[in-house]
Scaffold this motif. Sequence first.
Motif, mmCIF file in Angstrom:
data_model
loop_
_atom_site.group_PDB
_atom_site.id
_atom_site.type_symbol
_atom_site.label_atom_id
_atom_site.label_comp_id
_atom_site.label_asym_id
_atom_site.label_seq_id
_atom_site.Cartn_x
_atom_site.Cartn_y
_atom_site.Cartn_z
ATOM 1 N N ILE A 255 3.253 1.956 4.471
ATOM 2 C CA ILE A 255 3.849 2.083 5.810
ATOM 3 C C ILE A 255 5.356 2.248 5.677
ATOM 4 O O ILE A 255 5.962 3.132 6.291
ATOM 5 C CB ILE A 255 3.497 0.871 6.690
ATOM 6 N N VAL A 256 5.978 1.407 4.845
ATOM 7 C CA VAL A 256 7.422 1.492 4.626
ATOM 8 C C VAL A 256 7.771 2.811 3.949
ATOM 9 O O VAL A 256 8.760 3.454 4.294
ATOM 10 C CB VAL A 256 7.924 0.273 3.814
ATOM 11 N N HIS B 62 11.093 -3.240 6.209
ATOM 12 C CA HIS B 62 11.360 -1.815 6.002
ATOM 13 C C HIS B 62 12.755 -1.506 5.454
ATOM 14 O O HIS B 62 12.962 -0.456 4.861
ATOM 15 C CB HIS B 62 11.088 -1.003 7.271
ATOM 16 N N GLU B 63 13.707 -2.407 5.604
ATOM 17 C CA GLU B 63 15.060 -2.160 5.095
ATOM 18 C C GLU B 63 15.331 -2.821 3.746
ATOM 19 O O GLU B 63 16.456 -2.755 3.259
ATOM 20 C CB GLU B 63 16.100 -2.628 6.118
ATOM 21 N N ILE B 64 14.327 -3.384 3.130
ATOM 22 C CA ILE B 64 14.537 -4.079 1.865
ATOM 23 C C ILE B 64 15.062 -3.127 0.784
ATOM 24 O O ILE B 64 15.789 -3.532 -0.113
ATOM 25 C CB ILE B 64 13.250 -4.803 1.407
ATOM 26 N N THR C 282 -2.819 3.077 8.284
ATOM 27 C CA THR C 282 -1.513 3.161 7.628
ATOM 28 C C THR C 282 -0.689 4.312 8.201
ATOM 29 O O THR C 282 0.505 4.145 8.482
ATOM 30 C CB THR C 282 -1.685 3.321 6.104
ATOM 31 N N ILE C 283 -1.309 5.451 8.395
ATOM 32 C CA ILE C 283 -0.615 6.613 8.959
ATOM 33 C C ILE C 283 -0.148 6.307 10.385
ATOM 34 O O ILE C 283 0.984 6.615 10.763
ATOM 35 C CB ILE C 283 -1.505 7.866 8.897
ATOM 36 N N ALA C 284 -1.011 5.661 11.178
ATOM 37 C CA ALA C 284 -0.642 5.317 12.557
ATOM 38 C C ALA C 284 0.512 4.313 12.580
ATOM 39 O O ALA C 284 1.473 4.473 13.346
ATOM 40 C CB ALA C 284 -1.858 4.752 13.296
ATOM 41 N N LEU C 285 0.448 3.298 11.731
ATOM 42 C CA LEU C 285 1.500 2.283 11.716
ATOM 43 C C LEU C 285 2.823 2.858 11.207
ATOM 44 O O LEU C 285 3.891 2.496 11.713
ATOM 45 C CB LEU C 285 1.070 1.077 10.882
ATOM 46 N N ALA C 286 2.757 3.770 10.259
ATOM 47 C CA ALA C 286 3.987 4.420 9.782
ATOM 48 C C ALA C 286 4.617 5.253 10.903
ATOM 49 O O ALA C 286 5.841 5.272 11.055
ATOM 50 C CB ALA C 286 3.691 5.297 8.563
ATOM 51 N N TYR D 298 -4.252 -5.763 -1.429
ATOM 52 C CA TYR D 298 -4.585 -4.540 -0.690
ATOM 53 C C TYR D 298 -3.695 -4.396 0.548
ATOM 54 O O TYR D 298 -3.165 -3.321 0.825
ATOM 55 C CB TYR D 298 -6.069 -4.568 -0.307
ATOM 56 N N GLN D 299 -3.521 -5.485 1.289
ATOM 57 C CA GLN D 299 -2.645 -5.454 2.458
ATOM 58 C C GLN D 299 -1.207 -5.155 2.039
ATOM 59 O O GLN D 299 -0.491 -4.429 2.734
ATOM 60 C CB GLN D 299 -2.703 -6.789 3.206
ATOM 61 N N GLN D 300 -0.804 -5.708 0.922
ATOM 62 C CA GLN D 300 0.542 -5.466 0.399
ATOM 63 C C GLN D 300 0.737 -3.982 0.104
ATOM 64 O O GLN D 300 1.794 -3.411 0.408
ATOM 65 C CB GLN D 300 0.748 -6.305 -0.865
ATOM 66 N N GLN D 301 -0.272 -3.335 -0.442
ATOM 67 C CA GLN D 301 -0.186 -1.903 -0.719
ATOM 68 C C GLN D 301 -0.115 -1.097 0.584
ATOM 69 O O GLN D 301 0.593 -0.092 0.663
ATOM 70 C CB GLN D 301 -1.378 -1.442 -1.577
ATOM 71 N N MET D 302 -0.815 -1.564 1.610
ATOM 72 C CA MET D 302 -0.735 -0.883 2.910
ATOM 73 C C MET D 302 0.669 -1.014 3.496
ATOM 74 O O MET D 302 1.232 -0.039 3.999
ATOM 75 C CB MET D 302 -1.787 -1.443 3.883
ATOM 76 N N ILE D 303 1.247 -2.216 3.422
ATOM 77 C CA ILE D 303 2.608 -2.425 3.933
ATOM 78 C C ILE D 303 3.590 -1.545 3.165
ATOM 79 O O ILE D 303 4.467 -0.906 3.757
ATOM 80 C CB ILE D 303 3.008 -3.912 3.858
ATOM 81 N N ALA D 304 3.431 -1.479 1.851
ATOM 82 C CA ALA D 304 4.304 -0.628 1.033
ATOM 83 C C ALA D 304 4.190 0.831 1.464
ATOM 84 O O ALA D 304 5.201 1.539 1.563
ATOM 85 C CB ALA D 304 3.954 -0.785 -0.448
#
Length: 168
Positions: free
Chosen positions: A62-63, A24-26, A89-93, A54-60
């Motif tokens: 979330i960040v 998240h701090e990248i 994604t909304i929950a993890l964010a 797809y997972q990468q887009q979800m992580i992006a």
Amino acid sequence: DTYASLLHLNNEARRLLIAACQLHEIGLTISHKRIHLHGSYIIAHSNMTGITQYQQQMIAAIVRFHRKAGPSPKHSDLKAMRDKDIKVTIALAAILRLAVALNRTKNGDAAIPHFEEKKNAWQWIFDPKWYCQHEVCIWNATQEKRPLSKLLGKPIQLKRTRKEKSKQ
């Protein structure tokens, strides 16, 4: 882990959250002011092994939503996702937003609250010493708890100790 079943989060969601926490701090490599936007862009456009695109887009995403404006299912970063993945994604964010708020000092002295579900609220009970030494973290978490509270359907109360029963 406390809210995983309540928010319908599985082990894959946990892995995505861990990755988002680590990354998240990248965006700081570019600018602090828009860290969430820069971080999201870097994650979305990097070659990352061990996860799907797809997972990468979800992580992006979330960040992207861990600070400033909260996510909306209609946001362009979420439009390409399946409905269930938008909810995850909304929950993890929301979880990451609150975790970042509680770890502002970045000195390894992270909060480890005890969680209690009450009829009308979730109580997060902190060690009194930690609570007093990290008032800025508590204040910041108070500002950032609304998205997760909304998902949980109850307010989150940050407390220093449990109410003790009177000794008579």
